[in-house]
Enzyme design. Structure first.
Site, PDB file in Angstrom:
ATOM      1  N   GLU A 135       0.850  -1.067  -0.091  1.00 62.96           N
ATOM      2  CA  GLU A 135       0.116  -0.178  -0.031  1.00 62.96           C
ATOM      3  C   GLU A 135       0.753   1.379   0.139  1.00 62.96           C
ATOM      4  O   GLU A 135       0.770   2.234   0.760  1.00 62.96           O
ATOM      5  CB  GLU A 135      -1.011  -0.080   1.152  1.00 62.96           C
ATOM      6  CG  GLU A 135      -1.802  -1.154   1.077  1.00 62.96           C
ATOM      7  CD  GLU A 135      -2.860  -1.527   2.104  1.00 62.96           C
ATOM      8  OE1 GLU A 135      -2.881  -0.554   3.231  1.00 62.96           O
ATOM      9  OE2 GLU A 135      -3.902  -2.386   1.997  1.00 62.96           O
ATOM     10  N   GLU A 240      -5.394 -10.307  -3.096  1.00 68.24           N
ATOM     11  CA  GLU A 240      -6.134 -10.573  -1.956  1.00 68.24           C
ATOM     12  C   GLU A 240      -7.795 -10.275  -2.607  1.00 68.24           C
ATOM     13  O   GLU A 240      -8.454  -9.544  -2.055  1.00 68.24           O
ATOM     14  CB  GLU A 240      -6.185  -9.141  -0.783  1.00 68.24           C
ATOM     15  CG  GLU A 240      -4.698  -9.222  -0.550  1.00 68.24           C
ATOM     16  CD  GLU A 240      -4.285  -8.236   0.469  1.00 68.24           C
ATOM     17  OE1 GLU A 240      -5.493  -7.565   1.026  1.00 68.24           O
ATOM     18  OE2 GLU A 240      -3.017  -7.676   0.600  1.00 68.24           O
TER      19      GLU A 240
END
Ligand code: NAG
Length: 308
Positions: A135, A240
């Site tokens: 991220e 994910e």
């Protein structure tokens, strides 16, 4: 007699379990996460392993210099025993970092990050893939200045992390991971900028795209951004994936559309789902196997689709 012999041979070929995973024998893997314990039916479905929380720095080193490898060992050893690729998630991420990092000065922070990678490498040298930085667009670490900050490239701290990871993990595939990339053309552009910087130094081996929150994204947007990322020549990993919809039929319809788009894209080399069991999943309506062990329609479809 012939039949009995045949059955025995089959059982041996699968190492004692008669189960094959959904994507067994395919060029792409279809994995899932392992949380606190290993589900009995894991290898019935999945052929790649990512630890859900056990590989996050704040979990491993909640107390400075006291490493807790327990959860990581469970997932890693299970993956190695079953010959499934294992991905470490993750080295550098602001969320779920150790809290004590914020009380250190920059030179200590730098040392601690390197120690973390080094200690991990000593314990899990056969790690196949690593989310080195997680991220960068959404949760850059508070300690990023210790790693070079933005610097002249804008992303010097990311380059530092991948250079170190290359030294400690010469055999692992190094991956950058983030969310809300495929759903946004502008985020994809920023992401491509970081990827190009890493590529110039041959530091990156794969592009990680989380795949949460895509329920409302147009398929054409996803396709367009996958094409742009694929043009880099690097393999893409959907890291994910989940489809968080309470209604069974609506989930199945959305799951089919999204999964087909991702799985059939030539740039995508593997998909990891973020959980599958009801009551044991981060986004609670994204489960595929109900508490009573029965399959939701999305999973019934997935099994048939991958067999075809
Ligand atoms: C950082 O902290 C350590 C430990 O307190 C200290 O020895 C070191 O001199 C400090 N470094 C700087 C640059 O302030």
């Amino acid at each position: 007699m012939k039949k009995i012999l045949f059955i025995i041979v089959c059982l041996c070929a699968f190492g004692g379990t008669a189960e094959a995973q959904l994507a067994a024998g395919q060029e792409k893997f279809l994995g899932n996460i392992i949380s606190r314990s290993i589900p009995d039916d894991f290898t019935k479905y999945w052929n790649q392993v990512t630890p859900e929380n056990a590989g996050k720095w704040g979990v491993v080193e909640a107390q400075r210099d006291q490493m807790n490898w327990e959860g990581l060992k469970l997932a890693y050893e299970f993956a190695k025993k079953n010959k499934l690729p294992f991905k470490q998630h993750t080295f550098i991420w602001d969320q779920q970092k150790p809290r004590w990092m914020d009380s250190l000065n920059a030179s200590e922070q730098l040392e601690e990050v390197e120690e973390w990678m080094q200690a991990y490498a000593q314990n899990f040298p056969e790690t196949d893939m690593i989310d080195v930085v997680n991220e960068p667009l959404h949760a850059a670490p508070t300690f990023k200045d210790a790693l070079g900050g933005k610097g002249t490239t804008g992303w010097d701290w990311v380059l530092w992390a991948f250079r170190k990871a290359r030294v400690y993990f010469p055999k692992s595939k190094l991956i950058l991971n983030d969310y809300h990339i495929l759903s946004s053309d502008s985020a994809t552009q920023v992401y491509l900028g970081i990827i190009q910087l890493l590529k110039t130094e041959k530091l990156i081996d794969g592009i990680g795209l989380q795949g949460h929150f895509m329920e409302k994204t147009e398929i054409s947007t996803i396709q367009g951004n996958l094409d742009k990322l694929h043009a880099t020549g690097l393999p893409i990993y959907i890291s994910e994936f989940d489809v968080h919809i309470a209604n069974d039929q609506e989930q199945a319809t959305k799951f089919e559309a999204l999964f087909e788009t991702l799985w059939e894209h030539p740039g995508v080399s593997g998909i990891t789902l973020w959980g599958y069991q009801q009551g044991r999943i981060w986004r609670k309506d994204a489960y595929l196997v109900k508490s009573d062990g029965t399959q939701r329609p999305a999973l019934v479809w997935l099994e048939g689709y991958l067999k075809r």
